[in-house]
Design a protein around this motif. Structure first.
Motif, PDB file in Angstrom:
ATOM      1  N   ASP A 166      -2.078  -1.001  -4.123  1.00 32.16           N
ATOM      2  CA  ASP A 166      -3.359  -0.765  -4.111  1.00 32.16           C
ATOM      3  C   ASP A 166      -3.167   0.826  -3.397  1.00 32.16           C
ATOM      4  O   ASP A 166      -2.720   1.356  -2.684  1.00 32.16           O
ATOM      5  CB  ASP A 166      -4.201  -1.488  -3.028  1.00 32.16           C
ATOM      6  N   ASP A 167      -4.478   1.337  -4.284  1.00 28.48           N
ATOM      7  CA  ASP A 167      -5.080   2.767  -3.799  1.00 28.48           C
ATOM      8  C   ASP A 167      -4.418   4.025  -4.409  1.00 28.48           C
ATOM      9  O   ASP A 167      -5.141   4.650  -4.906  1.00 28.48           O
ATOM     10  CB  ASP A 167      -4.729   2.713  -2.073  1.00 28.48           C
TER      11      ASP A 167
ATOM     12  N   HIS B  52      -9.226   0.019  -9.297  1.00 25.24           N
ATOM     13  CA  HIS B  52      -9.460  -0.418  -8.025  1.00 25.24           C
ATOM     14  C   HIS B  52     -10.692   0.391  -7.539  1.00 25.24           C
ATOM     15  O   HIS B  52     -10.959   0.741  -6.432  1.00 25.24           O
ATOM     16  CB  HIS B  52      -8.235  -0.109  -6.912  1.00 25.24           C
TER      17      HIS B  52
ATOM     18  N   HIS C  90     -13.478   3.237  -3.994  1.00 27.00           N
ATOM     19  CA  HIS C  90     -13.045   2.240  -2.911  1.00 27.00           C
ATOM     20  C   HIS C  90     -14.399   1.801  -2.254  1.00 27.00           C
ATOM     21  O   HIS C  90     -14.217   1.669  -0.858  1.00 27.00           O
ATOM     22  CB  HIS C  90     -12.015   2.806  -1.851  1.00 27.00           C
TER      23      HIS C  90
ATOM     24  N   HIS D 273       0.904  -1.163   0.081  1.00 28.25           N
ATOM     25  CA  HIS D 273       0.004   0.201  -0.032  1.00 28.25           C
ATOM     26  C   HIS D 273       1.098   1.296   0.104  1.00 28.25           C
ATOM     27  O   HIS D 273       0.791   1.948  -1.098  1.00 28.25           O
ATOM     28  CB  HIS D 273      -0.931  -0.118   1.202  1.00 28.25           C
TER      29      HIS D 273
ATOM     30  N   SER E 278      -7.447  -1.868   4.001  1.00 28.19           N
ATOM     31  CA  SER E 278      -6.738  -1.924   2.955  1.00 28.19           C
ATOM     32  C   SER E 278      -7.674  -2.347   1.975  1.00 28.19           C
ATOM     33  O   SER E 278      -7.050  -2.491   0.854  1.00 28.19           O
ATOM     34  CB  SER E 278      -5.666  -3.110   3.349  1.00 28.19           C
TER      35      SER E 278
HETATM   36 ZN    ZN Z   1      -7.524  -0.544  -1.469  1.00 26.35          ZN
END
Ligand code: ZN
Length: 277
Positions: free
Chosen positions: A89-90, A156, A160, A33, A277
């Protein structure tokens, strides 16, 4: 088992090449992350030096390949012996500022899964707000620069959301909208998808079908585990990297011995509930 013991066992395991047996026909996808300085209670961040140690470990003991190549191998039933893909991710800015230079120095590929509505914004997700911290997002110039440097950009969702909970119409908007926005910004096809939160309960058959019909070629969870030739590319497992894995040999030991799913630190539902997460 203590971390120091796992580190030593992992060192012995890889030094003796036992990994070649234990990881036969095993493809590993790691999830990071943030790559930045933080305290040990922050399960989403590893510091840059630790990230580089992990990358050098991957390079020494695995065939590090781009995620699309791994998906191709899995789909075609080709060998995936000790193949490994790196993902993020993110869309945190430290991915661009801290992780990218390490990846480029070592010539390693990676995929960055982006929450499209958050890029260039000052949005603070609930898991950071609850800890009283704020970590900036990349802006679109930085996302484009990663893409132009040869890294893969994946989707993604737009905001979210938990795809296991929202109505199907909302899920469709989140999945298709994210893809369209990324393709508009990058002027390129976007074919990889990662579930927000990524636990078993966040992945449903209906949303998996939605992701297939939206034109993606794979989707990734993050509750641990490895993949094998012939694994459904819409059921890819990923192993989250956390500060618990200060030693990459500890990480390798858990993967090689099948503990990446069983260890509580890797249970995605727990990670996601605790950290978002
Ligand atoms: Zn995420």
């Amino acid at each position: 088992m203590k971390a120091s013991v796992k580190h030593l066992l992992g060192h012995g395991l890889f030094a003796s090449h036992l990994d070649a047996v234990l990881l036969r026909n095993a493809a590993v996808i790691v999830t990071c992350h943030r790559v930045c300085e933080s305290d040990r209670s922050d399960s989403l961040s590893i510091d840059t030096a630790t990230f580089e140690r992990h990358c050098r470990f991957y390079q020494r003991h695995f065939h590090v390949v781009p995620l699309p190549e791994l998906v191709h191998r899995i789909t075609q039933g080709e060998s995936v012996d000790r193949h490994l893909a790196i993902t993020f991710d993110d869309g945190y800015r430290d991915n661009f500022e801290n992780a990218r230079p390490v990846l480029e120095k070592l010539s390693l590929p990676a995929t960055f899964f982006i929450v499209t509505e958050w890029m260039g914004s000052d949005h603070v997700p609930w898991w950071d707000e609850s800890r009283g911290v704020r970590h900036p997002w990349m802006n679109w110039d930085e996302v484009r620069a990663l893409h132009q440097a040869g890294f893969e950009i994946g989707a993604h969702t737009r905001r979210h959301v938990d795809l296991g909970k929202v109505p199907l119409a909302v899920a469709r908007d989140e999945v298709v909208g994210a893809r369209l926005e990324l393709e508009r910004r990058l002027r390129a096809r976007v074919e990889s998808f990662a579930y927000p939160y990524g636990g078993r309960k966040h992945v449903t058959e209906a949303t998996r079908d939605l992701i297939k019909s939206a034109g993606f070629r794979c989707c990734c969870s993050s509750f641990g585990g490895i993949n094998r030739a012939g694994t459904d590319p819409f059921c890819l497992k990923r192993v989250p990297v956390s500060p618990w894995h200060a030693s990459p040999y500890l990480f390798g030991f858990e993967i090689a011995t099948g503990r990446s799913v069983l260890a509580p630190q890797h249970q995605c539902s727990e990670i996601s509930e605790a950290t978002g997460s």
